[in-house]
Design an enzyme around this catalytic site. Structure first.
Site, PDB file in Angstrom:
ATOM      1  N   ASN A  13      25.508  28.825  56.019  1.00 45.95           N
ATOM      2  CA  ASN A  13      25.801  28.895  54.795  1.00 45.95           C
ATOM      3  C   ASN A  13      26.556  27.709  54.100  1.00 45.95           C
ATOM      4  O   ASN A  13      27.444  27.480  54.167  1.00 45.95           O
ATOM      5  CB  ASN A  13      26.823  30.319  54.611  1.00 45.95           C
ATOM      6  CG  ASN A  13      26.812  30.848  53.104  1.00 45.95           C
ATOM      7  OD1 ASN A  13      26.617  29.954  52.248  1.00 45.95           O
ATOM      8  ND2 ASN A  13      27.445  31.809  53.094  1.00 45.95           N
ATOM      9  N   LYS A  20      29.508  26.897  56.176  1.00 48.52           N
ATOM     10  CA  LYS A  20      30.392  27.955  56.847  1.00 48.52           C
ATOM     11  C   LYS A  20      29.067  28.162  57.953  1.00 48.52           C
ATOM     12  O   LYS A  20      28.086  28.105  57.532  1.00 48.52           O
ATOM     13  CB  LYS A  20      30.661  29.101  56.251  1.00 48.52           C
ATOM     14  CG  LYS A  20      31.695  29.050  55.093  1.00 48.52           C
ATOM     15  CD  LYS A  20      32.298  30.207  54.407  1.00 48.52           C
ATOM     16  CE  LYS A  20      33.111  30.072  53.487  1.00 48.52           C
ATOM     17  NZ  LYS A  20      33.695  31.248  52.743  1.00 48.52           N
ATOM     18  N   ARG A  95      21.399  30.921  54.373  1.00 49.10           N
ATOM     19  CA  ARG A  95      21.622  31.486  53.121  1.00 49.10           C
ATOM     20  C   ARG A  95      21.159  30.771  52.027  1.00 49.10           C
ATOM     21  O   ARG A  95      21.563  29.495  51.843  1.00 49.10           O
ATOM     22  CB  ARG A  95      23.169  31.866  52.859  1.00 49.10           C
ATOM     23  CG  ARG A  95      23.285  32.568  51.575  1.00 49.10           C
ATOM     24  CD  ARG A  95      24.744  32.479  50.951  1.00 49.10           C
ATOM     25  NE  ARG A  95      25.005  33.058  49.911  1.00 49.10           N
ATOM     26  CZ  ARG A  95      26.005  32.754  48.947  1.00 49.10           C
ATOM     27  NH1 ARG A  95      26.786  31.603  49.215  1.00 49.10           N
ATOM     28  NH2 ARG A  95      25.874  33.500  47.680  1.00 49.10           N
ATOM     29  N   ASP A 153      19.920  35.636  48.553  1.00 44.20           N
ATOM     30  CA  ASP A 153      20.716  36.422  47.598  1.00 44.20           C
ATOM     31  C   ASP A 153      20.089  37.235  46.577  1.00 44.20           C
ATOM     32  O   ASP A 153      20.655  38.246  46.338  1.00 44.20           O
ATOM     33  CB  ASP A 153      21.902  35.542  47.139  1.00 44.20           C
ATOM     34  CG  ASP A 153      23.151  35.771  47.793  1.00 44.20           C
ATOM     35  OD1 ASP A 153      23.532  36.560  48.548  1.00 44.20           O
ATOM     36  OD2 ASP A 153      24.020  34.806  47.949  1.00 44.20           O
ATOM     37  N   LEU A 212      34.597  40.389  44.158  1.00 44.29           N
ATOM     38  CA  LEU A 212      35.558  39.358  43.570  1.00 44.29           C
ATOM     39  C   LEU A 212      35.899  38.398  44.342  1.00 44.29           C
ATOM     40  O   LEU A 212      36.676  38.483  45.249  1.00 44.29           O
ATOM     41  CB  LEU A 212      36.502  40.090  42.982  1.00 44.29           C
ATOM     42  CG  LEU A 212      36.373  41.579  42.346  1.00 44.29           C
ATOM     43  CD1 LEU A 212      37.653  42.275  41.792  1.00 44.29           C
ATOM     44  CD2 LEU A 212      35.602  41.171  41.024  1.00 44.29           C
ATOM     45  N   GLY A 213      35.731  37.229  43.879  1.00 42.85           N
ATOM     46  CA  GLY A 213      35.939  35.780  44.641  1.00 42.85           C
ATOM     47  C   GLY A 213      35.985  34.736  43.740  1.00 42.85           C
ATOM     48  O   GLY A 213      35.739  34.975  42.273  1.00 42.85           O
ATOM     49  N   GLY A 215      33.536  33.062  43.151  1.00 39.43           N
ATOM     50  CA  GLY A 215      32.234  33.610  42.466  1.00 39.43           C
ATOM     51  C   GLY A 215      32.219  35.060  42.386  1.00 39.43           C
ATOM     52  O   GLY A 215      32.842  35.591  43.419  1.00 39.43           O
ATOM     53  N   GLY A 340      38.933  40.535  45.970  1.00 41.35           N
ATOM     54  CA  GLY A 340      38.889  41.915  46.271  1.00 41.35           C
ATOM     55  C   GLY A 340      39.305  42.391  47.434  1.00 41.35           C
ATOM     56  O   GLY A 340      39.978  43.496  47.616  1.00 41.35           O
ATOM     57  N   GLU A 341      39.145  41.759  48.525  1.00 39.10           N
ATOM     58  CA  GLU A 341      39.469  42.269  49.946  1.00 39.10           C
ATOM     59  C   GLU A 341      41.248  41.807  50.210  1.00 39.10           C
ATOM     60  O   GLU A 341      41.525  42.586  50.714  1.00 39.10           O
ATOM     61  CB  GLU A 341      38.758  41.308  50.980  1.00 39.10           C
ATOM     62  CG  GLU A 341      37.345  41.597  50.867  1.00 39.10           C
ATOM     63  CD  GLU A 341      36.786  40.582  51.814  1.00 39.10           C
ATOM     64  OE1 GLU A 341      37.216  39.909  52.835  1.00 39.10           O
ATOM     65  OE2 GLU A 341      35.236  40.367  51.962  1.00 39.10           O
TER      66      GLU A 341
END
Length: 426
Positions: A13, A20, A95, A153, A212-213, A215, A340-341
């Site tokens: 990725n 990654k 990805r 994606d 939520l990040g 991006g 978000g996490e």
């Protein structure tokens, strides 16, 4: 198509400044290693290579010169060689953020596919150039015995209805392929599958997932167990649309760009930089797009940091309402993505004011749960936290393509590519 139990699927990725990656055993997709090369393109010896094993143990943690994507790819291949795993790699899953209208399934990376993607670079100049370069590099470095599979994606959102997909633009413009594509699809696919495992309710569930990040986007989906269908999403023609993000402005009145062109003489390059690299939380705070640093700044009394966080949470809350409207109701809200996490504070602020949708969370759970319900078990409206895992979705897609030896949109060249890899693997 993958025949030895010890064979590996390598998942890559890539971004403009990081790669990654993860390795999965092909027989059962058990994680073997995962890691990241960060700081690509930075000053000498400032790049960071961090690789961990299946139990989180550190295998490699070092600084290195990662002058560009090529240097990073070479270092990863060198590490695979030194660790004795290079010969085990039989396939690489990549990805790819934007597949356009043509690519909606995992696809073998043939020369024609690479040419097609190169024509889409102007739609996503942030991600696609690095991704295409990475595919080409690993194809050269790993040789003909390795198959490369591209996972898009945009593919998850191919089910979005025409009314949600269509922009209010002249037909001459829409014929150029200008439409809502949606992104973060690999993340949404994983979250929908994982939610189906956690929630065994077999009935139809109207679900909004908030990725939520740095991006950020939301997706409205109808879910039946582990199967889900995308109905609407916040990102559009490019990943710059929708929510305010780390450095991206999110949705704007189109007149803003016209105004900037007329009053400041901005050209397309300058406007893209303002919208995609200098906007969002970074632009509002005048400091950073990193939510963790913004929260620290707010605690220290920085009003611009406070404003940036408030804007982010407001946009997320507003879009949750919009996604619920697209679904004609909501049963589940899921938080995922880096913010978000991990940020209970942001989740709490986003949730404030969503009671009219029947969405409530239990604050102790919000602070303690890493995966699972943060609302009451008996509530008909549920709120969840689910860490995403795009890598395993890619690995699963690669395995399916190789086992099938074909897919819906394959060409004779892709079939020959897989067959050549098999013949050269012995």
């Amino acid at each position: 198509m993958i025949r030895r139990a010890r064979d590996l699927i390598l998942v890559v990725n890539s971004g403009s400044s990081s790669i990654k990656f993860a390795g999965y055993q092909s027989a059962d997709l058990a994680l073997v290693f995962q890691g990241e090369m960060a700081g690509i393109g930075g000053p000498e010896e400032t790049g960071q290579i961090l690789i961990t094993g299946s139990q989180g143990e550190i295998i490699c943690d070092q600084q290195a010169a990662l002058n560009d994507i090529s240097a990073a790819a070479h270092r990863l291949v060198q590490w695979l060689k030194e660790s004795g795993m290079l010969g085990r790699v039989r396939a690489v899953g990549h990805r790819i953020v934007h597949g356009g209208v043509s690519y909606q399934n995992a696809t073998v990376a043939t020369s024609q596919v690479i040419k097609d993607l190169s024509r889409l670079v102007d739609r996503d100049p942030v991600h696609l150039p690095a991704e295409i370069k990475t595919v080409e590099l690993f194809r050269d470095l790993l040789g003909r015995s390795v198959v490369h599979i591209l996972c898009f994606d945009t593919a998850f959102h191919r089910t979005i209805p025409v009314a949600s997909r269509t922009y209010g633009l002249p037909l001459s413009v829409r014929r150029l392929g200008v439409q809502r594509f949606g992104f973060h699809g690999l993340s949404y696919q994983y979250v929908s599958q994982r939610l189906g495992e956690l929630d065994r309710d077999a009935t139809e569930r109207k679900t909004v997932v908030a990725h939520l990040g740095s991006g950020a986007s939301l997706c409205a989906m109808v879910r039946y167990g582990e199967t889900a269908r995308s109905i609407d999403t916040t990102m559009g023609f490019t990943p710059a649309g929708g929510l305010v993000m780390g450095q991206r402005s999110g949705d704007l009145d189109p007149g803003v760009l016209v105004y900037l062109a007329r009053t400041l003489g901005m050209d397309a390059h300058e406007m893209r930089r303002a919208v995609e690299f200098e906007g969002g939380l970074k632009g509002i705070s005048q400091k950073t797009g990193d939510m963790k640093i913004l929260l620290e700044g707010e605690a220290a009394g920085d009003k611009q940091c406070t404003l940036a966080i408030a804007v982010f949470c407001h946009h997320a809350r507003r879009w949750i309402g919009a996604m619920a409207a697209s679904l004609d109701g909501i049963d589940d809200l899921v938080f995922t993505g880096g913010i978000g996490e991990k940020s209970a504070v942001v989740r709490q602020r986003v949730m404030t004011g969503l009671g009219y949708l029947g969405l409530h969370m239990i604050e102790p759970r919000n602070k303690q749960v890493r995966e699972g319900l943060i609302s009451s078990e008996i509530s008909p409206k549920r709120v969840w936290v689910i860490p995403t895992n795009e890598q395993i979705v890619i690995a699963e897609a690669v395995q399916r393509v190789l086992e099938k030896g074909d897919q819906d949109d394959s060409t004779s060249e892709s079939k020959r590519t897989i067959q050549a890899a098999i013949e050269n693997s012995d």
